[in-house]
Scaffold this active site. Structure first.
Site, PDB file in Angstrom:
ATOM      1  N   GLN A   1       0.807  -1.219   0.000  1.00 22.92           N
ATOM      2  CA  GLN A   1       0.000   0.000   0.000  1.00 22.92           C
ATOM      3  C   GLN A   1       0.842   1.272   0.000  1.00 22.92           C
ATOM      4  O   GLN A   1       0.291   2.375  -0.014  1.00 22.92           O
ATOM      5  CB  GLN A   1      -0.919   0.010   1.234  1.00 22.92           C
ATOM      6  CG  GLN A   1      -1.954  -1.081   1.250  1.00 22.92           C
ATOM      7  CD  GLN A   1      -3.046  -0.894   0.208  1.00 22.92           C
ATOM      8  OE1 GLN A   1      -3.261   0.194  -0.313  1.00 22.92           O
ATOM      9  NE2 GLN A   1      -3.750  -1.964  -0.101  1.00 22.92           N
TER      10      GLN A   1
ATOM     11  N   CYS B   1      -9.335  -8.589  -0.253  1.00 28.43           N
ATOM     12  CA  CYS B   1      -8.908  -9.984  -0.183  1.00 28.43           C
ATOM     13  C   CYS B   1      -9.790 -10.806   0.743  1.00 28.43           C
ATOM     14  O   CYS B   1      -9.779 -12.032   0.695  1.00 28.43           O
ATOM     15  CB  CYS B   1      -7.454 -10.065   0.289  1.00 28.43           C
ATOM     16  SG  CYS B   1      -6.317  -9.248  -0.838  1.00 28.43           S
TER      17      CYS B   1
END
Length: 397
Positions: free
Chosen positions: A198, A345
């Site tokens: 990220q 996810c």
């Protein structure tokens, strides 16, 4: 060739209708048009195999791969031979963690330190090692959603093999104190792994510290295609991290990741990395402006930030609106913005966020948590309409 811009694809659907503004960049980002053009060139014209040595097609492909290594390495001040191309950060995390297991077994170093707020791509490989007899210690976050460097230092032992701490949390956007942890690990032999999925290309300085031994990179978070990433494997002196491959056959990527190199995807990651480094300050300013606009619009609703606002990356916020359930909010906003209430996810699971639970948030805060994430190309975020619809849900409760 002509490639549609992100604004073109965001605004017009198949029928020409306006699409919702995309605020789920923490899940995946649109491919930068400049990157898309580069990828298409190496898919349809310069399609050679970088391992082919007998003709110009292979040489051109090899040269582009080498240049991409330089572009990725420059972001983190690494050497080109320390860049191992993978399919993405998940594979990189697995290679970094499971790849050290044999070394830990031979040396008797079976203690691993990580955190309760890691991505499943770190937590699940750690569970595999726990099943093989390793002792895995998961540190809790502070109330602000970050792990105290002193807690990491206090947990270090002579038999500690690995410390694995993410750079930016994928749900809250909270930046972890990577530089401070690296500093406190000086003089200890443990390897330091950072999941930078990220953060790569968004934060620059933290990843240029030489004490980070292993760094996982994701391409599709910064405008490269899905299916490409890298693992940075920094040398200590002349020694590389003692990783063992997870797959065998072919010997590519210094024997750590066999298989024909996806030259087009690698070219995309390389260009996306170069653009991220070149445009870092402009992107930061634009993302910060969007964040400030969102928080201004949401402030009258009594918005609660899930994560220390002083430590949150400029392109992500995680908020709860008192009296508003996240699922109801997503439905109410679906024609306006595309956002999420957690990690993509684990979106098929209806279990509460392990990240927010670890942060000690009350159930109503967790049930109402919304994640909004964007990039510098995001335009026309309807902040006032977002606030109006959320306020309507508040009043209807």
């Amino acid at each position: 060739m002509t490639v549609a811009t992100p604004s073109d694809t965001a605004l017009a659907g198949a029928s020409g209708d306006r699409r919702p503004v995309y605020l789920d960049h923490a899940a995946t980002a649109p491919v930068d048009p400049r990157v898309a053009e580069e990828v298409l060139t190496y898919m349809s014209y310069e399609f050679g195999n970088a391992g082919s040595r007998t003709h110009s097609y292979g040489q051109v492909a090899k040269e582009r791969v080498n240049r991409a290594r330089q572009e990725v390495a420059a972001v983190v001040a690494a050497s080109t031979d320390e860049v191992i191309f993978t399919s993405g950060a998940t594979e990189s995390n697995n290679l970094a963690i499971l790849g050290l297991a044999a070394h830990g077994e031979v040396t008797g170093k079976r203690h691993i330190i990580s955190t309760q707020i890691e991505h499943k791509a770190v937590l699940e490989p750690l569970e595999v090692l726990r099943g093989r007899g390793f002792e895995v210690e998961l540190l809790p976050p502070t109330e602000g959603g970050w792990v105290a460097p002193e807690a990491v230092a206090a947990a270090l032992r002579p038999d500690t093999l690995l410390v694995s701490v993410m750079a930016v949390n994928n749900e809250t956007g909270v930046v972890q104190p990577i530089e401070e942890i690296a500093s406190l690990m000086e003089g200890h032999d443990a390897f330091f792994h950072v999941d930078a999925a990220q953060a790569f290309g968004k934060l620059i300085a933290p990843f240029q510290t030489k004490r980070i031994d292993l760094l996982s990179v994701s391409g599709h978070k910064i405008g490269a295609p899905k299916g490409i990433g890298a693992l940075i494997t920094r040398r200590r002196g002349f020694k590389r991290p003692p990783l063992q491959p997870l797959m065998y056959g072919g010997g590519q990527e210094r024997g750590l990741r066999p298989g024909t190199l996806p030259v087009a995807l690698i070219a995309g990651l390389g260009l996306a990395s170069a653009l991220a480094l070149k445009e870092a300050s402009d992107r930061l300013a634009r993302c910060t402006a969007i964040k400030e606009d969102l928080l201004r619009a949401l402030a009258p609703l009594g918005v609660e930030l899930n994560g220390d606002p002083e430590r949150t990356i400029a392109s992500t916020i995680n908020v709860s609106i008192p009296g508003v359930d996240s699922e109801a909010a997503i439905v109410a906003l679906k024609d306006v913005v595309a956002l999420s209430n957690g990690s993509a996810c684990t979106s098929q699971s209806y279990e509460p966020s392990h990240v927010l639970l670890a942060g000690g948030l009350p159930p109503e805060r967790i049930e109402g948590a919304l994640r909004m994430s964007w990039n510098s190309a995001t335009s026309d975020v309807p902040v006032d309409e977002i606030a109006r619809r959320l306020q309507a849900l508040q009043r209807a409760r």
